[in-house]
Design a protein around this motif. Structure first.
Motif, short mmCIF file in Angstrom:
data_model
loop_
_atom_site.label_atom_id
_atom_site.label_comp_id
_atom_site.label_asym_id
_atom_site.label_seq_id
_atom_site.Cartn_x
_atom_site.Cartn_y
_atom_site.Cartn_z
N ARG A 177 -5.89 -17.60 12.41
CA ARG A 177 -7.32 -17.48 12.72
C ARG A 177 -7.57 -16.44 13.80
O ARG A 177 -6.85 -16.34 14.77
N GLY A 178 -8.62 -15.67 13.57
CA GLY A 178 -9.01 -14.66 14.56
C GLY A 178 -8.19 -13.38 14.48
O GLY A 178 -8.33 -12.50 15.32
N LYS A 179 -7.33 -13.28 13.46
CA LYS A 179 -6.49 -12.10 13.29
C LYS A 179 -6.80 -11.44 11.95
O LYS A 179 -7.26 -12.09 11.02
N VAL A 180 -6.52 -10.16 11.86
CA VAL A 180 -6.55 -9.47 10.57
C VAL A 180 -5.20 -9.74 9.94
O VAL A 180 -4.16 -9.56 10.56
N VAL A 181 -5.23 -10.22 8.70
CA VAL A 181 -3.99 -10.64 8.02
C VAL A 181 -3.90 -9.98 6.65
O VAL A 181 -4.88 -9.92 5.92
N MET A 182 -2.70 -9.54 6.33
CA MET A 182 -2.41 -9.11 4.96
C MET A 182 -1.51 -10.17 4.34
O MET A 182 -0.50 -10.55 4.93
N VAL A 183 -1.89 -10.62 3.16
CA VAL A 183 -1.07 -11.55 2.38
C VAL A 183 -0.71 -10.82 1.10
O VAL A 183 -1.60 -10.48 0.30
N ASN A 184 0.57 -10.57 0.92
CA ASN A 184 1.06 -9.79 -0.22
C ASN A 184 1.90 -10.68 -1.13
O ASN A 184 2.96 -11.15 -0.71
N PHE A 185 1.41 -10.94 -2.34
CA PHE A 185 2.18 -11.69 -3.33
C PHE A 185 3.05 -10.69 -4.08
O PHE A 185 2.55 -9.70 -4.62
N TRP A 186 4.34 -10.97 -4.15
CA TRP A 186 5.29 -10.03 -4.71
C TRP A 186 6.46 -10.78 -5.33
O TRP A 186 6.57 -12.00 -5.23
N ALA A 187 7.35 -10.02 -5.96
CA ALA A 187 8.58 -10.59 -6.54
C ALA A 187 9.67 -9.52 -6.51
O ALA A 187 9.38 -8.33 -6.64
N THR A 188 10.88 -9.96 -6.37
CA THR A 188 12.01 -9.01 -6.36
C THR A 188 12.20 -8.37 -7.72
O THR A 188 12.77 -7.29 -7.82
N SER A 189 11.71 -9.01 -8.78
CA SER A 189 11.83 -8.46 -10.13
C SER A 189 10.69 -7.51 -10.50
O SER A 189 10.69 -6.94 -11.58
N CYS A 190 9.75 -7.34 -9.60
CA CYS A 190 8.58 -6.49 -9.84
C CYS A 190 8.88 -5.08 -9.33
O CYS A 190 9.02 -4.87 -8.12
N THR A 191 8.97 -4.12 -10.24
CA THR A 191 9.33 -2.76 -9.84
C THR A 191 8.26 -2.13 -8.93
O THR A 191 8.61 -1.39 -8.00
N THR A 192 6.99 -2.40 -9.19
CA THR A 192 5.93 -1.86 -8.33
C THR A 192 6.03 -2.46 -6.93
O THR A 192 5.85 -1.77 -5.93
N CYS A 193 6.34 -3.75 -6.85
CA CYS A 193 6.48 -4.42 -5.55
C CYS A 193 7.60 -3.78 -4.74
O CYS A 193 7.43 -3.49 -3.55
N VAL A 194 8.72 -3.59 -5.38
CA VAL A 194 9.88 -3.01 -4.70
C VAL A 194 9.57 -1.56 -4.30
O VAL A 194 9.92 -1.15 -3.19
#
Length: 182
Positions: A66-83
Motif C-alpha cells: 500500500r502506498g507504493k507503485v507496484v509492478m506485478v508481472n505474471f510470467w513463466a520459464t517456458s514463455c519465450t517472450t517472458c524470458v
C-alpha cells in the motif's frame, strides 16, 4: 448528355460560419476529452487484495504494498517472450527501485517451482519472485492466462495499466516516472 452536377446558388463567403464557432467547438471538444480522461481515471479498477509467497518463503501482503507503485508481472520459464523481456524488467526495476517502486514477478501455476527457482537464482533476479502454485493470484487479477501480463499499480492501489505481452518500455518508464512523483 445533360450535366447533373448540383451547384449552390450561395456564394462561398456566405456559407462560412461566424468566427466564434471554431473556438467554441474546440473548447467543447477539449472539455469532452478532459471529461473522458477524468471518467476513465476515476473508473480505474482497484488491484485485487491478494498476497504472494516468494520463492524464499517470504509473505508479501497487500498492506506491505500500500502506498507504493507496484509492478506485478505474471510470467513463466517456458514463455519465450517472458524470458526475452526479463533483462529489460531487471533494468526497469533497477532504474525505479531507488524511487520506491516494488516489483513482484509471479510465476504461473503450471511453471514447475524448481524451474522458477533455478531461473531466478541463475539470472540473479533482483526483485521478488513469487509462486502462484494454486493459480489464485492469476484468477484474482482477471483470470490471467497469457504470459507475460504485467500490471502497474499506483500508490492509490488502482491499476494504472495492464500490459499483455511485452510492454513498450519507453511508455512504461514514463508511466512509472510520473506515478512515482505523484
Amino acid at each position: 448528355m445533360q450535366d447533373t452536377t448540383l451547384t449552390s446558388p450561395v456564394s462561398p463567403a456566405k456559407t462560412s460560419s461566424p468566427g466564434w464557432i471554431k473556438p467554441v467547438l474546440a473548447a467543447v471538444v477539449i472539455a469532452a476529452i478532459g471529461f473522458g480522461g477524468y471518467v476513465s481515471l476515476a473508473k480505474r479498477p482497484v488491484a485485487p487484495n491478494v498476497g504472494f509467497v516468494t520463492i524464499q518463503g517470504e509473505k508479501i501482503t497487500p498492506d506491505s504494498l500500500r502506498g507504493k507503485v507496484v509492478m506485478v508481472n505474471f510470467w513463466a520459464t517456458s514463455c519465450t517472450t517472458c524470458v526475452a523481456e526479463m533483462p529489460q524488467m531487471v533494468d526497469t526495476y533497477n532504474k525505479f527501485k531507488p524511487q520506491g517502486m516494488e516489483f513482484v514477478a509471479v510465476a504461473m501455476s503450471y511453471d514447475p517451482p524448481n524451474y522458477v527457482v533455478n531461473y531466478a537464482e541463475t539470472r540473479h533476479l533482483p526483485f521478488k519472485v513469487a509462486l502462484d502454485t494454486d493459480g489464485s493470484a492469476a484468477k484474482a487479477y482477471g483470470d490471467v492466462a497469457m504470459t507475460p501480463t504485467t500490471f502497474v499499480i499506483g500508490k492509490d492501489g488502482k491499476i494504472l495499466k495492464r500490459y499483455l505481452g511485452k510492454p513498450d518500455f519507453d511508455e512504461l518508464h514514463k508511466l512509472l516516472a510520473t506515478s512515482l512523483k505523484s
